[in-house]
Design an enzyme around this catalytic site. Structure first.
Site, PDB file in Angstrom:
ATOM      1  N   ARG A  71     100.164  23.054  23.791  1.00 29.44           N
ATOM      2  CA  ARG A  71     100.865  24.264  24.286  1.00 29.44           C
ATOM      3  C   ARG A  71     101.928  24.824  23.349  1.00 29.44           C
ATOM      4  O   ARG A  71     102.560  25.808  23.686  1.00 29.44           O
ATOM      5  CB  ARG A  71     101.509  24.003  25.656  1.00 29.44           C
ATOM      6  CG  ARG A  71     100.552  23.487  26.707  1.00 29.44           C
ATOM      7  CD  ARG A  71      99.474  24.500  27.047  1.00 29.44           C
ATOM      8  NE  ARG A  71      98.657  24.045  28.169  1.00 29.44           N
ATOM      9  CZ  ARG A  71      97.344  24.187  28.214  1.00 29.44           C
ATOM     10  NH1 ARG A  71      96.685  24.751  27.218  1.00 29.44           N
ATOM     11  NH2 ARG A  71      96.669  23.775  29.257  1.00 29.44           N
ATOM     12  N   HIS A 239      83.737  18.304  26.146  1.00 33.34           N
ATOM     13  CA  HIS A 239      83.739  18.050  27.603  1.00 33.34           C
ATOM     14  C   HIS A 239      82.439  18.381  28.340  1.00 33.34           C
ATOM     15  O   HIS A 239      82.428  19.224  29.228  1.00 33.34           O
ATOM     16  CB  HIS A 239      84.923  18.738  28.279  1.00 33.34           C
ATOM     17  CG  HIS A 239      85.162  20.192  27.944  1.00 33.34           C
ATOM     18  ND1 HIS A 239      84.165  21.135  27.858  1.00 33.34           N
ATOM     19  CD2 HIS A 239      86.326  20.857  27.717  1.00 33.34           C
ATOM     20  CE1 HIS A 239      84.693  22.311  27.582  1.00 33.34           C
ATOM     21  NE2 HIS A 239      85.995  22.163  27.481  1.00 33.34           N
ATOM     22  N   ASP A 312      90.779  16.115  27.147  1.00 36.20           N
ATOM     23  CA  ASP A 312      91.036  17.516  27.535  1.00 36.20           C
ATOM     24  C   ASP A 312      92.372  17.603  28.287  1.00 36.20           C
ATOM     25  O   ASP A 312      92.501  18.320  29.285  1.00 36.20           O
ATOM     26  CB  ASP A 312      89.898  18.090  28.383  1.00 36.20           C
ATOM     27  CG  ASP A 312      89.966  19.611  28.476  1.00 36.20           C
ATOM     28  OD1 ASP A 312      90.869  20.211  27.854  1.00 36.20           O
ATOM     29  OD2 ASP A 312      89.126  20.196  29.174  1.00 36.20           O
ATOM     30  N   GLY A 331      92.779  22.909  34.434  1.00 34.70           N
ATOM     31  CA  GLY A 331      93.223  21.858  33.521  1.00 34.70           C
ATOM     32  C   GLY A 331      94.024  20.790  34.232  1.00 34.70           C
ATOM     33  O   GLY A 331      94.640  21.047  35.267  1.00 34.70           O
TER      34      GLY A 331
END
Ligand code: DOR
Length: 435
Positions: A71, A239, A312, A331
């Site tokens: 982030r 993923h 992830d 998420g």
């Protein structure tokens, strides 16, 4: 980090790519960032500044996570490179690949170098920036691969988005092949998932929530397998979540195509039934699927069709997750629970779990010169010490991540990281981060 420590790790069972499944009872000495001695347990070692007890523990190469959202830059209210690195070290990771869906995106040398430098400043693990496949992850024009490769990038992805345009993907694969780098695809045909909230199946029908069909993933897996066949490039599938995706990868690998794949712990431990709670913590992209898909992922991991377990890790601040299901971002956290979930939920040998969490992902990320290495004299000291059978309860208030969106709050798992040594430094000692 310049101060060099000397460390001894005593009493553990060493398990690395060369020891084999049973490992070896051994003590090790670390100095100037490298393993300097490995002796049978109980034999003499040079004295050290720090003595780490590894009784009842496995001593393995540091874990490597191919898929982490940090982030920073841009969404520091959810995570920073420092807080994410701390979560990684506590989870036993010595290297994490930073996904490029930052703001700005990691599509230029300057952003990639910023991310790497912030990782070095934190000093808790190696932060390995992935580059974008397309400029701004917008899916319209290719990112500057030469520039990014010169900046050390070896893995390129638009993660969060799949590359929709088949011509652009073909060109991207051709460049990647010529530059000897790997593209990592987020497999999602977005025309099929607009407005989707959860897996399209009987559960979503009951709940009346917009469905996210398996075929949205599978179409792109299929297309990209064919593009790899055409171009001779290699690809990594991020993923994977469905049974048919696993089946297609199994067949393609048997045909000799250069394909690797990963699965996330939440996709082999949680199903779409979790959404009956309407809790946004269970909203993730790709979505949680069915019991059949979970079994297929476990089988794929067990037979090596799926190479790596990747978290992830996707932190989102509370005010973002506390929105209606259709508006909350997808998420969930992953770094601090991945090893325990893999050890608790998979029927694989510890050795095979470590292969999927350390040396195989290190190779895919192109960092196998320094991570996932055998624990031997002269090798870089990136090492994880964990007790595979200690039970503990996941507590969202205790996570080091800046966000709290773990779906495992209250779950009892077994397997706990005790020490993490990164670059010769004890960054986690007795389960406590030192920086
Ligand atoms: O659930 C997800 N969250 N999947 C992704 O692909 C992106 C990620 C994020 O950035 O939050």
């Amino acid at each position: 980090m310049t101060n060099q420590q000397t460390i001894n790790i005593r009493g553990g069972r060493l398990m690395d790519p060369l020891t084999g499944r049973n490992g070896r009872m051994a003590d090790i000495h670390i100095a100037t960032g490298q393993v300097r001695a490995v002796v049978d347990s109980g034999n003499d070692l040079p004295s050290a500044d720090i003595e780490l007890d590894a009784t009842n523990c496995i001593v393995s190469p540091g874990l490597v996570d191919l898929h982490v959202h940090l982030r920073e830059p841009g969404r520091e209210e959810s995570e920073t490179i420092e807080t994410g690195s701390r979560a990684a070290a506590l989870g036993g990771f010595t290297a994490i690949v930073a996904m490029p869906n930052t703001e700005p995106a990691q599509d230029s040398r300057i952003v990639v170098e910023f991310v790497r430098a912030q990782g070095e400043r934190a000093g808790l693990c190696e932060v390995v920036p992935a580059g974008c496949i397309t400029l701004g992850r917008a899916g319209e024009a290719l990112a500057p691969y030469d520039e990014l490769r010169d900046a050390g990038v070896r893995l390129f992805t638009d993660d969060g988005n799949g590359v929709q345009d088949p011509l652009l993907m073909r060109r991207a694969l051709e460049y990647a092949r010529d530059l000897d780098v790997t593209l990592a695809q987020h497999c999602e045909v977005s025309r099929l998932t607009t407005g989707a909230v959860m897996h399209e199946g009987s559960c979503c029908g009951h709940l009346g929530l917009p469905g996210w069909p398996a075929i949205a993933e599978e179409l792109m897996v299929h297309r990209d397998i064919e593009l790899v066949r055409l171009t001779g490039a290699r690809i990594h599938f991020l993923h994977l979540s469905t049974q048919r995706s696993v089946d297609m990868v199994r067949v393609a690998k048997a045909q000799g195509l250069a394909i690797t794949a990963e699965a996330a712990p939440h996709h082999f431990t949680l199903s779409d039934e979790s959404l009956r709670s309407f809790d946004t913590v269970y909203k993730v992209n790709p979505p949680l699927r069915t019991a059949l898909d979970i079994q297929a992922l476990k089988d794929g991991l067990a037979d090596g069709t799926i190479d790596a377990i990747a978290t992830d890790h996707a932190p989102h601040a509370s005010h973002l997750k506390e929105q209606p299901l259709d508006q909350a971002p997808p998420g969930m956290l992953g770094l601090e629970t991945a090893l325990a979930l893999a050890l608790s939920e998979l029927t694989m040998d510890v050795y095979d779990v470590l292969a999927a969490l350390s040396w195989k992902p290190a190779k895919i990320a192109g960092i196998d010169d320094r991570h996932g290495r055998p624990i031997a004299v002269g090798e870089p000291a990136n090492i994880t010490v964990f007790n595979p059978s200690v039970e503990w309860t996941v507590d969202r208030e205790m996570v080091a991540s800046k966000s709290k969106n773990t779906p495992y709050h209250g779950r009892v798992v077994s397997g706990k990281v005790r020490h993490t040594v990164f670059n010769g430094h004890g960054v986690v000692i007795e389960g406590v981060a030192q920086l």
